[in-house]
Design an enzyme around this catalytic site. Structure first.
Site, PDB file in Angstrom:
ATOM      1  CB  SER A 138      -0.884   0.011   1.255  1.00  0.00           C
ATOM      2  OG  SER A 138      -1.517   1.272   1.421  1.00  0.00           O
ATOM      3  CE1 TYR A 151      -3.648  -1.820   5.387  1.00  0.00           C
ATOM      4  CE2 TYR A 151      -3.542   0.392   4.461  1.00  0.00           C
ATOM      5  CZ  TYR A 151      -3.610  -0.967   4.286  1.00  0.00           C
ATOM      6  OH  TYR A 151      -3.640  -1.504   3.013  1.00  0.00           O
TER       7      TYR A 151
END
Length: 252
Positions: A138, A151
């Site tokens: 990501s 995250y």
């Protein structure tokens, strides 16, 4: 016995994983679709046809991952591609209110899940003589943002794992590739993160043409089908409406 080279895709029950499984099957792989939800996998394999096998697997459980590796070995064909796609986010809490259970889950599925599956399938990938490990990271792997510490921390750790693996496998016949998407509109990522459809929809509200799962599947297919001496270390991909993690153009 399977006659084609095998590609294993984790998190294949929906979103990027399912799209990647479909695409790789059209590119000549026999796809092993691995995820927790057996009903979703069965539907996906029925759609793809003979070039796919469903194997139920929870990447957070050692025994489940070992069973995945054993089942893949029984297919009797070279394993040349692993797509570490299983992952996800939970919550958008600031650090001072961060839920330890959410952070533990994100670390387990994104980081330790990648470790478990890579460890289990690496011998087969190397034995093929032309293995490739693609990990879906990501943009949170290199950029932090408010509310995203858990995250981002997990994805930073995952990218450290991938970079270290590339160094450690240098000179051996296994490529190590990382794909870091920005904003991808899938049916479940934001919903799973927030547990609320309205909050999930708000993430993409007004964004003209966010990326979709097929866009990332296209990227996976491209890096995986380059000549084996070509290693795309890291591919960062965002929609044109997202210039950076904090810069998103919205039509409202």
């Amino acid at each position: 016995m399977v006659q084609k080279n095998i590609a294993v895709v984790t998190g294949a029950s929906s979103g990027i994983g399912a799209a990647t499984a479909r695409r790789l099957a059209t590119e000549g792989f026999h796809v092993v679709a691995a995820a927790r939800r057996a009903d979703r996998l069965d539907a996906l394999v029925a759609e793809i046809g003979a070039d796919a096998t469903a194997i139920t697997c929870d990447v957070t459980a050692d025994d489940s991952v070992a069973a995945l590796a054993a089942a893949v070995g029984e297919l009797g064909a070279p394993v040349t591609l692993l797509v570490n796609n299983a992952g996800g986010a939970r919550g958008l809490d600031p650090v001072e209110a961060g839920r330890v259970a959410d952070w533990q889950w994100m670390y387990d599925v994104n980081v330790l899940g990648t470790l478990r599956v890579t460890h289990a399938l690496l011998p087969a990938l190397e034995a093929s003589g032309a293995g490739t490990v693609v990990t879906i990271g990501s943009t949170a792997a290199f950029t932090v943002y408010e509310g995203g510490a858990g995250y981002a921390a997990a994805k930073h750790a995952q990218t450290a794992l991938v970079g270290t693996l590339r160094l450690e496998l240098a000179g051996r016949p296994v490529r190590v590739i990382e794909i870091d998407p920005g904003m991808v509109h899938t049916e479940e990522f934001a919903l799973n993160r927030f547990g609320d459809q309205a909050k999930a929809d708000a993430v993409y509200a007004g964004v003209r043409e966010p990326l979709v799962a097929d866009d990332i599947a296209d990227c996976v297919t491209w890096v995986a089908t380059r000549p084996h001496h070509v290693n795309v270390d890291r591919l960062v991909v965002r929609p044109i409406a997202q210039a950076a993690q904090h810069k998103v153009v919205r039509d409202r």
